[in-house]
Write an enzyme that holds these catalytic residues in place. Structure first.
Site, PDB file in Angstrom:
ATOM      1  CD  GLU A  35     -39.204 -33.907 -48.000  1.00  0.00           C
ATOM      2  OE1 GLU A  35     -39.129 -34.965 -47.362  1.00  0.00           O
ATOM      3  OE2 GLU A  35     -40.245 -33.490 -48.502  1.00  0.00           O
ATOM      4  CG  ASP A  37     -30.671 -30.509 -43.514  1.00  0.00           C
ATOM      5  OD1 ASP A  37     -31.024 -30.199 -42.352  1.00  0.00           O
ATOM      6  OD2 ASP A  37     -29.943 -31.481 -43.778  1.00  0.00           O
ATOM      7  CB  SER A  82     -36.648 -28.217  -3.357  1.00  0.00           C
ATOM      8  OG  SER A  82     -36.699 -27.729  -2.057  1.00  0.00           O
ATOM      9  CG  LEU A  83     -39.988 -32.355  -5.002  1.00  0.00           C
ATOM     10  CD1 LEU A  83     -39.786 -33.484  -6.001  1.00  0.00           C
ATOM     11  CD2 LEU A  83     -41.469 -32.136  -4.752  1.00  0.00           C
ATOM     12  CE  LYS A 116     -35.741 -35.454  -6.652  1.00  0.00           C
ATOM     13  NZ  LYS A 116     -34.423 -35.104  -7.112  1.00  0.00           N
ATOM     14  CD  GLU A 178     -34.595 -31.677 -13.217  1.00  0.00           C
ATOM     15  OE1 GLU A 178     -35.559 -30.905 -12.990  1.00  0.00           O
ATOM     16  OE2 GLU A 178     -33.733 -31.943 -12.363  1.00  0.00           O
ATOM     17  CE  LYS A 294     -44.486 -33.717  -9.810  1.00  0.00           C
ATOM     18  NZ  LYS A 294     -44.268 -33.080 -11.103  1.00  0.00           N
ATOM     19  CB  CYS A 412       7.341 -44.523 -12.356  1.00  0.00           C
ATOM     20  SG  CYS A 412       6.453 -46.081 -12.563  1.00  0.00           S
ATOM     21  CB  CYS A 415      10.194 -48.373 -13.620  1.00  0.00           C
ATOM     22  SG  CYS A 415       9.652 -46.838 -14.373  1.00  0.00           S
TER      23      CYS A 415
HETATM   24  S1  IVH Z   1     -41.693 -31.712  -9.335  1.00  0.00           S
HETATM   25  C1  IVH Z   1     -42.732 -28.356  -6.406  1.00  0.00           C
HETATM   26  N1  IVH Z   1     -40.991 -33.649 -10.927  1.00  0.00           N
HETATM   27  O1  IVH Z   1     -36.106 -32.653  -8.316  1.00  0.00           O
HETATM   28  C2  IVH Z   1     -42.409 -29.623  -7.058  1.00  0.00           C
HETATM   29  N2  IVH Z   1     -39.276 -32.401  -9.845  1.00  0.00           N
HETATM   30  O2  IVH Z   1     -35.573 -32.652  -5.402  1.00  0.00           O
HETATM   31  C3  IVH Z   1     -41.631 -29.368  -8.264  1.00  0.00           C
HETATM   32  N3  IVH Z   1     -37.019 -33.088 -10.432  1.00  0.00           N
HETATM   33  O3  IVH Z   1     -35.820 -29.216  -7.922  1.00  0.00           O
HETATM   34  C4  IVH Z   1     -40.765 -30.459  -8.611  1.00  0.00           C
HETATM   35  N4  IVH Z   1     -37.601 -34.682 -11.831  1.00  0.00           N
HETATM   36  O4  IVH Z   1     -35.480 -30.085 -10.264  1.00  0.00           O
HETATM   37  C5  IVH Z   1     -40.575 -32.685 -10.098  1.00  0.00           C
HETATM   38  N5  IVH Z   1     -40.525 -35.360 -12.387  1.00  0.00           N
HETATM   39  C6  IVH Z   1     -40.106 -34.391 -11.578  1.00  0.00           C
HETATM   40  C7  IVH Z   1     -38.730 -34.130 -11.348  1.00  0.00           C
HETATM   41  C8  IVH Z   1     -38.371 -33.126 -10.466  1.00  0.00           C
HETATM   42  C9  IVH Z   1     -36.589 -34.039 -11.266  1.00  0.00           C
HETATM   43  C10 IVH Z   1     -36.119 -32.230  -9.642  1.00  0.00           C
HETATM   44  C11 IVH Z   1     -36.500 -30.777  -9.628  1.00  0.00           C
HETATM   45  C12 IVH Z   1     -36.514 -30.407  -8.159  1.00  0.00           C
HETATM   46  C13 IVH Z   1     -35.811 -31.542  -7.510  1.00  0.00           C
HETATM   47  C14 IVH Z   1     -36.338 -31.721  -6.092  1.00  0.00           C
END
Ligand code: IVH
Length: 753
Positions: A35, A37, A82-83, A116, A178, A294, A412, A415
């Site tokens: 359906e 498709d 980033s983290l 992550k 991601e 977080k 080789c 051999c």
């Molecule tokens: S939160 C400002 N949540 O990890 C915070 N990041 O090492 C935003 N990542 O660049 C990131 N899984 O690409 C968050 N559940 C998740 C994640 C995640 C993977 C990646 C993300 C970030 C990197 C930091």
């Protein structure tokens, strides 16, 4: 009328968006694939006829277009942060203490904990519900505009909310997530590569990145990428108070969420979950490299602010390092049964992710050259899951200048035959089929479980038999006699009797299993099954291979004088010469269905200025080549390179001799009668997981022969999950959504076996 067409296009677009979401995000489709498709095709046709009504967010955009050129750089609406990392609970406590000091006294922090994902960060913008832009993280300020490519990923909604019942879209929403390959999709991609005779991809994350940066989005569309969304970068008209509410909101809009996020009232509760996650890591459908914690309360998180590029309100808890640097001491060379040389790095032992690693794969010499890895280098090693540790690359800054290049050997190591790199291949090979190392590997594979399964014939026995001159190839196994065996050390009567018994039993293995056991590159049980579906016996297969080889030789004989007379300086002509030299892979497959072969060939050969008669002669030989190759080249699922490998293998003199000896010794070389087709499973969909008593391909064939369908992932549409040993997450999912689970025996019982 036009009004009708316009509203039909809008209606179909909306419905399809909704059903894509039900299928890919909720795993709970409401309509059948058929359906879906039909609706999709109707929309495609209407859009083709009335392009003025086609919408930017049409689901048909998912199939990709070739319009995207180089990537534009685009500015993110806010820095893509980033983290900071934590490696143990003490790090997390410190992080919390520091945060509490920055907040009013008496503050208490709750958290959201989620995996992550080890993928690529993506930033996707929606204006009034419509996806307007998708960009890579880039340097955090500027990213690559990959909108056309991201639109092909089915877990990314092109319009939000996906379900109109969820209310209106905010005027503006920029989300972050991601992009990655699920483990099974990556495996599947590599199986396809293998079936095409192409090298496997090594690293899922890099492959996802490469897939996302294709110039032609149709290429991205072919890869089964998945997107998970976990954050809001910027918005208008969205008021939320907590991380948890962000996730609820994103879910309501129809984004694909990581399902296992949890809300913890304090750090102790979060910390208690860390070990469990680590233990479950290998069972998850995707690769994770840690967890993200977080601060739940967004006003507290805002108040905490940013330190450098990392928000203070979030932290990555990294699992024990799976990468480490060490010294590459030397390289050893392995030779496999196909003669393939594999360089392995010998390392200064290093502790990675809980184990000591002292050797690691270098994959192949092209990779070594591309990464410029040298002996004596400090190198970074990665170890993940069940994969053999491998060298990611050298630490260039640590070079002293004494490092030595790593080159393929000239001969080789086992051999002393000169090694070769076949045209177009990335690997080097020992071409000697009687190379002792190749013979050893061939025999080991031949007798192993899943192959001929000869019990009592371990590597030591094989080695002893070779040393005593009792066997030289696979076929010799089947003519072994008791007497010389009894003379071997450690071979008492009972042992000899058992060994001869299992050899006798192996003679009756199914034809497909015999083919798999021969160990041709690229011919595992799936491809062997394709071959036995198409050839009734070994004699059939040999005869077809021979015909194809002869037709190819005739083609080359006939065309080479014509081509040799031409100069190859013109690059177009050079390309043409190459195709003529490898007609079976580069020419014949293209013409399999070409009815007007001569005129096409005439057009193709025009740059060579050949006479009409010459072209006619070439066409005639190409036609015989095509006719002779057709039985192999038209097998669905075999790429031209693999088909050619098969022809090469079955026309090789050494291999033909071994096969003739095996046939004479009574090994089964006949395809069995097809499994009697039943209808007991008609209309039912099965998902197979875990280890079964026979290769899973066999169970799949059994289900299909009885009218059932086998798919890869569990949804409410799944009829049954059939679980073998160590089944993994698919069973959990089935339990969760109430799909019945069968054992292999119960499946067989259903079929009255
Ligand atoms: S939160 C400002 N949540 O990890 C915070 N990041 O090492 C935003 N990542 O660049 C990131 N899984 O690409 C968050 N559940 C998740 C994640 C995640 C993977 C990646 C993300 C970030 C990197 C930091």
């Amino acid at each position: 009328m036009t009004q009708n067409i316009r509203s039909r296009i809008a209606d179909l677009s909306e419905k399809l968006h909704f059903h894509i979401y039900r299928y890919h995000v909720l795993n709970d489709p409401l309509i059948t694939d058929g359906e879906y498709d039909r609706m999709f095709r109707e929309l495609q046709e209407l859009e083709a006829e009335h392009p003025q009504y086609a919408r930017e967010d049409s689901p048909t955009q998912r199939v990709g277009s070739d319009l995207s050129g180089d990537f534009l750089k685009v500015e993110h609406p806010a820095p893509i942060l980033s983290l900071a990392n934590a490696f143990d609970v003490a790090d997390l406590s410190q992080w919390e203490e520091r945060n509490l000091r920055l907040l009013p006294s008496g503050s208490q922090l709750g958290y959201v904990l989620q995996p992550k994902l080890d993928g690529l960060s993506i930033v996707i913008s929606y204006e009034n519900g419509e996806l307007t832009r998708a960009a890579t993280r880039g340097n955090g300020i500027l990213g690559d505009d990959v909108t056309a490519n991201v639109k092909t990923i089915r877990t990314v909604p092109l319009r939000i909310p996906v379900d109109p019942a969820s209310g209106a879209a905010p005027p503006r929403l920029v989300v972050r997530g991601e992009i990655l390959f699920h483990k099974d999709a990556f495996l599947e991609l590599n199986q396809e590569q293998e079936a095409q005779g192409l090298p496997a991809y090594i690293n899922a994350r890099n492959t996802a990145s490469g897939s996302l940066k294709q110039k032609d989005s149709r290429e991205t569309a072919k890869r089964k990428l998945t997107a998970y969304i976990y954050d809001i970068v910027d918005s208008e008209g969205v008021e939320l108070r907590s991380e948890w509410e962000i996730l609820q909101f994103l879910g309501a809009m129809g984004f694909n969420l990581i399902t296992d996020a949890s809300r913890c009232s304090d750090l102790v509760e979060a910390a208690a979950q860390l070990a469990g996650w680590e233990a479950r890591r290998d069972d998850l459908p995707f690769e994770i490299d840690g967890l993200v914690l977080k601060v739940d309360d967004l006003s507290a998180a805002r108040e905490l602010g940013v330190a450098g590029k990392d928000p203070r309100g979030a932290i990555a808890y990294k699992f024990p390092a799976e990468e480490a640097a060490t010294t590459l001491l030397g390289v050893t060379i392995g030779v496999g049964r196909t003669g393939k040389l594999t360089p392995t790095a010998q390392l200064e032992p290093v502790f990675i992710g809980g184990v000591t690693v002292s050797s690691a794969s270098l994959h192949n010499y092209d990779q070594v050259a591309a990464l410029d890895i040298r002996q004596g280098d400090r190198v970074v090693i990665k170890r993940s899951g069940d994969v053999i540790p491998y060298v990611i690359g050298p630490v260039l800054g640590a070079r002293s200048g004494d490092e030595k290049p790593i080159l393929p050997p000239e001969v080789c190591p086992f051999c002393a035959t000169k090694v070769v790199q076949p045209e177009g291949a990335i690997d080097w090979f020992c071409p000697n089929p009687t190379c002792p190392e190749r013979v050893m590997r061939t025999l080991e594979f031949f007798v192993s479980r899943g192959a001929m399964d000869i019990e009592g014939m371990g590597p030591q026995t094989i080695s002893a038999l070779i040393d005593k001159g009792l066997i030289q190839d696979e076929a010799d196994i089947f003519t072994l006699q008791a007497e010389p065996l009894l003379a071997l050390e450690g071979f008492a009567e009972k042992k000899v009797e058992n060994l001869l018994g299992s050899i006798e039993a192996a003679k009756a293995r199914p034809f497909a299993q015999v083919l798999t056991s021969l160990g041709l590159d690229g011919v595992g049980s799936t491809v062997a099954g394709l071959l036995t579906d198409n050839f009734a016996s070994m004699a059939d297969l040999l005869a077809t291979a021979e015909q194809a080889r002869e037709a190819e030789a005739a083609f080359i004989r006939q065309t080479s004088p014509l081509i040799a007379a031409m100069s190859g300086e013109d690059p177009d002509q050079e390309k043409l010469f190459q195709r003529m030299r490898r007609p079976s892979t580069d020419l014949a497959p293209r013409y399999l269905d070409a009815p007007e072969l001569a005129s096409r060939l005439e057009r193709l050969l025009r740059p060579l200025n050949l006479s009409t008669e010459s072209v006619a002669v070439i066409a005639e030989h190409l036609q015989s080549l095509i006719d002779a190759s057709r039985p192999i080249h038209t097998i669905d699922g075999l790429g031209p390179i693999l088909a050619q490998n098969i022809v090469d293998w079955f026309t090789d003199e050494h291999n033909k001799t071994v096969l003739a000896k095996m046939q004479a010794a009574g090994v089964n070389m006949q395809a069995e009668e097809k499994v009697a087709a039943g209808t007991a499973l008609a209309g039912k969909t099965f998902v197979l997981t875990g280890t079964m008593s026979v290769p899973r391909g066999k169970i799949k064939a059994l289900v299909e022969a009885n009218g059932g369908k086998v798919t890869g992932s569990v949804s409410k549409k799944t009829g049954y999950v059939v679980a073998g040993d160590s089944p993994g997450s698919k069973v959990e999912k089935a339990e969760k959504i109430g799909v019945p689970i069968l054992s292999e025996d119960e499946l067989r019982a259903l079929l009255g076996e």
